[in-house]
Scaffold this active site. Structure first.
Site, PDB file in Angstrom:
ATOM      1  N   TYR A 179      -2.088  -0.938   9.956  1.00 40.91           N
ATOM      2  CA  TYR A 179      -2.122  -1.406   8.571  1.00 40.91           C
ATOM      3  C   TYR A 179      -0.873  -0.950   7.828  1.00 40.91           C
ATOM      4  CZ  TYR A 179      -3.820  -1.759   3.715  1.00 40.91           C
ATOM      5  OH  TYR A 179      -3.972  -2.041   2.387  1.00 40.91           O
ATOM      6  N   SER A 226       0.852  -1.189   0.000  1.00 41.28           N
ATOM      7  CA  SER A 226       0.000   0.000   0.000  1.00 41.28           C
ATOM      8  C   SER A 226       0.885   1.236   0.000  1.00 41.28           C
ATOM      9  CB  SER A 226      -0.889   0.014   1.252  1.00 41.28           C
ATOM     10  OG  SER A 226      -1.548   1.267   1.386  1.00 41.28           O
TER      11      SER A 226
END
Length: 255
Positions: free
Chosen positions: A155, A142
């Protein structure tokens, strides 16, 4: 793409979003597509999409956080299609919340899915690639791992760990004909992003903020990712390893 036809490919999180689009592309490339997802029905829907278009695919329901289950599942994939020589670690999970409002139980869930699950997949599949003489791994991280993202601390930490893991494995396996690369999506219009937004106080405002942060002024779409992932999995990318590529409409520009 060169060298993809006939390859056995495992895609985790293949039941929807980016994973489904990637599975469909590998089906078009003539691969044997192992669609791995903890949701059997979602995985089967992806398989139906591939087979309706003349491709070869099979659904495998498994929890990537369960090492023993992954061993069993990968053995089944090998029995059905042959040794997997392409692995796309795509499965992921997130919740949007300021770090100081999170709890350890939530950290454990995020770490299990976003990092431990990928560790399990690498540990089970890589020895098979080595025995087969080589392979390709593409890890979906990401842009949060590259620049941070408010409300996604754990995350982002997991995805940053995946980047570090990928670079290390790329070095360790560079002489073994195994490449390991990373694709970092920016904000992408998937159920995962909608689920993240739903945990915020104002979901619509959050989604608009994500869109406005992207120079192209739009969210990514699942179809924006299969091309680069297929490329990195092909013989066209034989001399590319340890790289991190953002697919984010210019949100991250790293030289």
């Amino acid at each position: 793409m060169k060298g993809l036809n006939g390859k056995t490919v495992i895609i985790t999180g293949g039941g929807g979003g980016i994973g489904r689009a990637v599975c469909a592309r590998f089906g078009e490339e003539g691969c044997n597509v192992a669609v791995l997802d903890r949701d059997q029905a979602a995985a089967q829907a992806t398989v139906d999409l591939i087979t309706e278009n003349g491709g070869k695919a099979k659904a495998y329901a498994a929890d990537i956080t369960d090492y023993a289950a992954i061993e069993t599942t990968v053995a089944a994939i090998e029995a059905d299609f042959g040794v997997p020589t392409v692995l796309v670690n795509n499965a992921g999970f997130d919740r949007f919340m300021p770090f100081l409002k999170t709890e350890p139980q939530m950290w454990e869930q995020l770490i299990a899915i976003n990092l431990t699950g990928a560790l399990n997949m690498h540990h089970v599949v890589l020895p098979k690639m080595l025995e087969a003489g080589g392979g390709k791994v593409v890890n979906i991280a990401s842009d949060a791992a590259r620049v941070g993202s408010s409300g996604e601390a754990v995350y982002a930490a997991c995805k940053a760990g995946l980047v570090g893991l990928s670079k290390t494995l790329a070095r360790e396996l560079a002489t073994k004909n195994v490449t390991v690369n990373v694709v970092c999506p920016g904000p992408t219009d998937t159920a995962l992003l909608k689920g993240v937004a739903d945990t915020a106080n104002n979901p619509e405002k959050l989604l608009e903020a994500f869109k406005n942060a992207v120079p192209m002024r739009r969210l990514g779409q699942p179809e924006d990712f299969p091309g680069i992932i297929a490329l990195l999995s092909s013989d066209d990318a034989n001399f590319i390893t340890g790289q991190v590529i953002s697919v984010s409409g210019g949100l991250t520009m790293a030289g």
